[in-house]
Motif scaffolding. Sequence first.
Motif, PDB file in Angstrom:
ATOM      1  N   LEU A  67      76.150  -1.435  28.088  1.00  0.00           N
ATOM      2  CA  LEU A  67      77.042  -2.099  29.032  1.00  0.00           C
ATOM      3  C   LEU A  67      77.505  -1.158  30.132  1.00  0.00           C
ATOM      4  CD1 LEU A  67      79.213  -4.224  26.568  1.00  0.00           C
ATOM      5  CD2 LEU A  67      77.107  -4.860  27.752  1.00  0.00           C
ATOM      6  N   GLU A  68      77.556   0.139  29.823  1.00  0.00           N
ATOM      7  CA  GLU A  68      78.003   1.106  30.833  1.00  0.00           C
ATOM      8  C   GLU A  68      77.042   1.149  32.022  1.00  0.00           C
ATOM      9  OE1 GLU A  68      79.046   2.789  26.705  1.00  0.00           O
ATOM     10  OE2 GLU A  68      77.435   1.637  27.669  1.00  0.00           O
ATOM     11  N   ALA A  69      75.764   1.001  31.752  1.00  0.00           N
ATOM     12  CA  ALA A  69      74.782   1.015  32.834  1.00  0.00           C
ATOM     13  C   ALA A  69      74.944  -0.206  33.733  1.00  0.00           C
ATOM     14  CB  ALA A  69      73.372   1.066  32.255  1.00  0.00           C
ATOM     15  N   GLU A  70      75.219  -1.353  33.126  1.00  0.00           N
ATOM     16  CA  GLU A  70      75.420  -2.564  33.908  1.00  0.00           C
ATOM     17  C   GLU A  70      76.704  -2.479  34.727  1.00  0.00           C
ATOM     18  OE1 GLU A  70      75.322  -5.656  31.001  1.00  0.00           O
ATOM     19  OE2 GLU A  70      73.258  -5.218  30.401  1.00  0.00           O
ATOM     20  N   ALA A  71      77.742  -1.861  34.151  1.00  0.00           N
ATOM     21  CA  ALA A  71      79.018  -1.735  34.857  1.00  0.00           C
ATOM     22  C   ALA A  71      78.869  -0.903  36.123  1.00  0.00           C
ATOM     23  CB  ALA A  71      80.062  -1.118  33.935  1.00  0.00           C
ATOM     24  N   LEU A  72      77.956   0.073  36.104  1.00  0.00           N
ATOM     25  CA  LEU A  72      77.736   0.905  37.284  1.00  0.00           C
ATOM     26  C   LEU A  72      77.177   0.112  38.462  1.00  0.00           C
ATOM     27  CD1 LEU A  72      76.201   4.136  35.704  1.00  0.00           C
ATOM     28  CD2 LEU A  72      78.458   3.898  36.754  1.00  0.00           C
ATOM     29  N   LEU A  73      76.559  -1.029  38.178  1.00  0.00           N
ATOM     30  CA  LEU A  73      75.950  -1.822  39.243  1.00  0.00           C
ATOM     31  C   LEU A  73      76.932  -2.811  39.863  1.00  0.00           C
ATOM     32  CD1 LEU A  73      72.528  -2.583  37.522  1.00  0.00           C
ATOM     33  CD2 LEU A  73      72.854  -1.213  39.597  1.00  0.00           C
ATOM     34  N   ARG A  74      77.912  -3.256  39.108  1.00  0.00           N
ATOM     35  CA  ARG A  74      78.813  -4.286  39.612  1.00  0.00           C
ATOM     36  C   ARG A  74      79.637  -3.771  40.782  1.00  0.00           C
ATOM     37  NH1 ARG A  74      79.933  -4.810  33.926  1.00  0.00           N
ATOM     38  NH2 ARG A  74      78.502  -6.355  33.036  1.00  0.00           N
ATOM     39  N   GLY A  75      79.683  -4.568  41.839  1.00  0.00           N
ATOM     40  CA  GLY A  75      80.438  -4.188  43.029  1.00  0.00           C
ATOM     41  C   GLY A  75      79.704  -3.235  43.957  1.00  0.00           C
ATOM     42  N   GLN A  76      78.485  -2.856  43.580  1.00  0.00           N
ATOM     43  CA  GLN A  76      77.711  -1.919  44.386  1.00  0.00           C
ATOM     44  C   GLN A  76      76.632  -2.654  45.175  1.00  0.00           C
ATOM     45  OE1 GLN A  76      78.726   1.369  44.401  1.00  0.00           O
ATOM     46  NE2 GLN A  76      80.340   0.469  43.104  1.00  0.00           N
ATOM     47  N   ALA A  77      76.164  -2.038  46.236  1.00  0.00           N
ATOM     48  CA  ALA A  77      75.090  -2.615  47.032  1.00  0.00           C
ATOM     49  C   ALA A  77      73.799  -2.641  46.217  1.00  0.00           C
ATOM     50  CB  ALA A  77      74.884  -1.813  48.311  1.00  0.00           C
ATOM     51  N   ALA A  78      72.997  -3.660  46.446  1.00  0.00           N
ATOM     52  CA  ALA A  78      71.715  -3.784  45.749  1.00  0.00           C
ATOM     53  C   ALA A  78      70.697  -2.900  46.443  1.00  0.00           C
ATOM     54  CB  ALA A  78      71.260  -5.244  45.735  1.00  0.00           C
ATOM     55  N   MET A  79      70.754  -1.614  46.134  1.00  0.00           N
ATOM     56  CA  MET A  79      69.887  -0.636  46.781  1.00  0.00           C
ATOM     57  C   MET A  79      69.377   0.373  45.759  1.00  0.00           C
ATOM     58  SD  MET A  79      72.902   1.405  48.836  1.00  0.00           S
ATOM     59  CE  MET A  79      71.790   2.679  49.456  1.00  0.00           C
ATOM     60  N   GLU A  80      68.305   1.062  46.109  1.00  0.00           N
ATOM     61  CA  GLU A  80      67.602   1.916  45.160  1.00  0.00           C
ATOM     62  C   GLU A  80      68.483   3.016  44.583  1.00  0.00           C
ATOM     63  OE1 GLU A  80      63.751   4.926  45.059  1.00  0.00           O
ATOM     64  OE2 GLU A  80      63.704   3.174  46.376  1.00  0.00           O
ATOM     65  N   ALA A  81      69.335   3.602  45.381  1.00  0.00           N
ATOM     66  CA  ALA A  81      70.179   4.684  44.870  1.00  0.00           C
ATOM     67  C   ALA A  81      71.067   4.204  43.731  1.00  0.00           C
ATOM     68  CB  ALA A  81      71.023   5.267  45.999  1.00  0.00           C
ATOM     69  N   ASN A  82      71.591   2.999  43.855  1.00  0.00           N
ATOM     70  CA  ASN A  82      72.442   2.459  42.787  1.00  0.00           C
ATOM     71  C   ASN A  82      71.618   2.031  41.575  1.00  0.00           C
ATOM     72  OD1 ASN A  82      74.863   2.830  44.217  1.00  0.00           O
ATOM     73  ND2 ASN A  82      74.531   0.924  45.358  1.00  0.00           N
ATOM     74  N   PHE A  83      70.406   1.535  41.823  1.00  0.00           N
ATOM     75  CA  PHE A  83      69.509   1.216  40.712  1.00  0.00           C
ATOM     76  C   PHE A  83      69.183   2.478  39.919  1.00  0.00           C
ATOM     77  CE2 PHE A  83      67.596  -2.383  43.514  1.00  0.00           C
ATOM     78  CZ  PHE A  83      68.738  -3.130  43.342  1.00  0.00           C
ATOM     79  N   ALA A  84      68.979   3.591  40.631  1.00  0.00           N
ATOM     80  CA  ALA A  84      68.646   4.857  39.981  1.00  0.00           C
ATOM     81  C   ALA A  84      69.807   5.352  39.116  1.00  0.00           C
ATOM     82  CB  ALA A  84      68.265   5.903  41.025  1.00  0.00           C
ATOM     83  N   ARG A  85      71.034   5.182  39.587  1.00  0.00           N
ATOM     84  CA  ARG A  85      72.199   5.581  38.791  1.00  0.00           C
ATOM     85  C   ARG A  85      72.272   4.788  37.495  1.00  0.00           C
ATOM     86  NH1 ARG A  85      77.073   4.173  41.629  1.00  0.00           N
ATOM     87  NH2 ARG A  85      78.186   5.313  39.974  1.00  0.00           N
ATOM     88  N   ALA A  86      72.005   3.480  37.589  1.00  0.00           N
ATOM     89  CA  ALA A  86      72.011   2.649  36.393  1.00  0.00           C
ATOM     90  C   ALA A  86      70.895   3.054  35.438  1.00  0.00           C
ATOM     91  CB  ALA A  86      71.874   1.177  36.778  1.00  0.00           C
TER      92      ALA A  86
END
Length: 338
Positions: free
Chosen positions: A273-292
């Motif tokens: 769930l922590e990985a999914e939480a990192l995406l919420r509220g963030q732009a749908a872009m590769e850098a944020n996908f990589a963090r997740a």
Amino acid sequence: MINFQYARATDVADAVRLLNADAGAKLIAGGTNLVDLMKENVERPSRLVDISRLPLRQVEQTADGGLLVGALVPNSDLAYHPLVVRNYPLLGSAILAGASAQLRNMASVGGNLMQRTRCAYFYDTATPCNKRQPGTGCSAADGVNRNHAILGTSASCIAVYPSDMCVALAALDARVHITGPSGDRTMPLVNFHRLPGDTPHLDTNLAAGEIITAIELPPRGFAERYSYLKIRDRLSYAFALVSVAAALELDGQDIAEARLALGGVAHKPWRKLEAEALLRGQAAMEANFARAADALLQGAKAYAHNGFKIALARRAIIRTLAQAANATPQSQSNKKIA
């Protein structure tokens, strides 16, 4: 083939009774995994309890708009069911990524949950295997382990769980309906399968004598932005090296809700769930996908031959999230990666 008794259950209560009457009994429906294991002398049931004619083939909407799927619904029927195609296409895509059409026609939903690892050492009765015979050792740990787990492993077992369907079910927050000697209960699918720990012979958290009667999906199906990507050695009839189920809801360019699960990397479908939480509220872009992706893969451990899986999984997660964000899901008829 070993000698065994055979009994056909007349209803769910009868199946539970027959299962509890013999500690060596096993349930059989489609038989696509159990029969193979019996042929290889891995499973040696004293009795087969045939549940294939029980009335567990319904696919129907629940009162809150979710979906209830009977445990004996064939995989093919579920993948092509209108309610799944319309409301839960991630599930249909994952099912169609698995096995062959002939096996999907035979395999049941409940049986899919109960299938055992395809580890070669588990199938080879001449080699030590803690999953097959507790306390004998894990041959894969120091053997050929290219296809084995990188997450949630233990000194006792590094096998992976093979289902594609269950990776999507984990991402969709499915629940398992169970009946046993103590009555009925439900369990989140993410809690149904176990990590190996020091008891790798226990694949699930089913209690003795319990059977699966249905799978329930919540109303939210992520029908617009989803993808299931399966990376394998060949495009047909192969288990996943890595698979990814991704589902998103967007608010403009930002991610309002995210779901993410992996297959082919652990003893169970892998979701954090922590990985999914990192995406919420963030732009749908590769850098944020990589963090997740990095969060989902935190703690990954490579063995002698499967270190490539860590980098492969990271790239696959990023690609699958991009497919979901762009509403361009991976095709399961044309396997070329979108």
